[in-house]
Design a protein around this motif. Structure first.
Motif, short mmCIF file in Angstrom:
data_model
loop_
_atom_site.label_atom_id
_atom_site.label_comp_id
_atom_site.label_asym_id
_atom_site.label_seq_id
_atom_site.Cartn_x
_atom_site.Cartn_y
_atom_site.Cartn_z
N HIS A 9 0.82 -1.21 0.00
CA HIS A 9 0.00 0.00 0.00
C HIS A 9 0.86 1.26 0.00
N THR A 12 -0.55 4.67 -0.67
CA THR A 12 -2.01 4.56 -0.66
C THR A 12 -2.47 4.28 0.78
N THR A 13 -3.69 3.82 0.91
CA THR A 13 -4.27 3.52 2.21
C THR A 13 -4.40 2.01 2.38
N GLY A 14 -4.07 1.54 3.58
CA GLY A 14 -4.22 0.13 3.89
C GLY A 14 -5.23 -0.06 5.00
N VAL A 16 -6.87 -0.31 8.63
CA VAL A 16 -6.75 0.46 9.87
C VAL A 16 -7.60 -0.23 10.93
N ASP A 20 -2.26 1.17 12.29
CA ASP A 20 -2.39 1.52 10.88
C ASP A 20 -1.41 0.71 10.04
N VAL A 22 -0.27 0.88 6.94
CA VAL A 22 0.75 1.56 6.13
C VAL A 22 1.93 1.99 7.00
N THR A 23 1.64 2.51 8.18
CA THR A 23 2.72 2.90 9.10
C THR A 23 3.56 1.69 9.47
#
Length: 170
Positions: A9, A12-14, A16, A20, A22-23
């Protein structure tokens, strides 16, 4: 080995949940890359894709002569009880299966979560990379207990251990 690393991702957004995705993907990537390099592997970033999607990331990875591509992700489920580590691979890849089984076992053991095992998938990057590809899902961001066990260091140690890191970690 030439190992491609992909931050799932990326850009983009993954998923949550309690955490989170992506983090976490970035944290594991940043912890893992130097460990694989210390173990003597060439690590190639497979993240600079435009647009930011699986198709573009796969094209980036396919530009290189990789022995393996690792895509870093975290799982999520509508069922809060879903827990554990799984590693996805392409159905026709015996090498992918071998790596997926070893990685799933090692990551789950290191984190102290259920080993959900190696599973086949039809995710684009896994099935369309020229090199064997595994997509790691160390834990569920939707499971509070899993999230309490999250550690980028433990996950990266477990992955790197599968590629002879511990013998160099002195």
């Amino acid at each position: 080995m030439n190992i491609g690393l992909n931050i799932g991702h990326f850009g983009t957004t993954g998923a949550v949940g309690y955490l989170d995705e992506v983090t976490l993907n970035h944290e594991v990537y940043n912890a893992l890359k130097p460990k694989l390099e210390k173990a003597g592997h060439t690590v190639i970033s497979c993240n600079d894709a435009t647009p930011k999607d699986y198709v573009s990331a796969t094209k980036v990875a396919n530009q290189y002569n990789l022995d393996l591509l690792i895509s870093i992700h975290f799982n999520s489920s509508d069922k809060p009880s879903a827990t554990g580590t799984e590693v996805l691979y392409s159905k026709g890849s015996s090498k992918g299966k071998e790596y997926a089984e070893k990685l799933s076992k090692t990551i789950s053991s290191e984190l102290g979560v259920k080993n959900r095992g190696a599973k086949t998938t039809n995710v684009h990057i896994v099935n369309n990379s020229k090199a064997p590809c595994v997509l790691i899902e160390p834990l569920f961001v939707s499971n509070k207990s899993d999230c309490e066990k999250y550690s980028a260091e433990k996950i990266s140690d477990a992955v790197a251990e599968c590629f002879d890191y511990r013998k160099w970690d002195k």
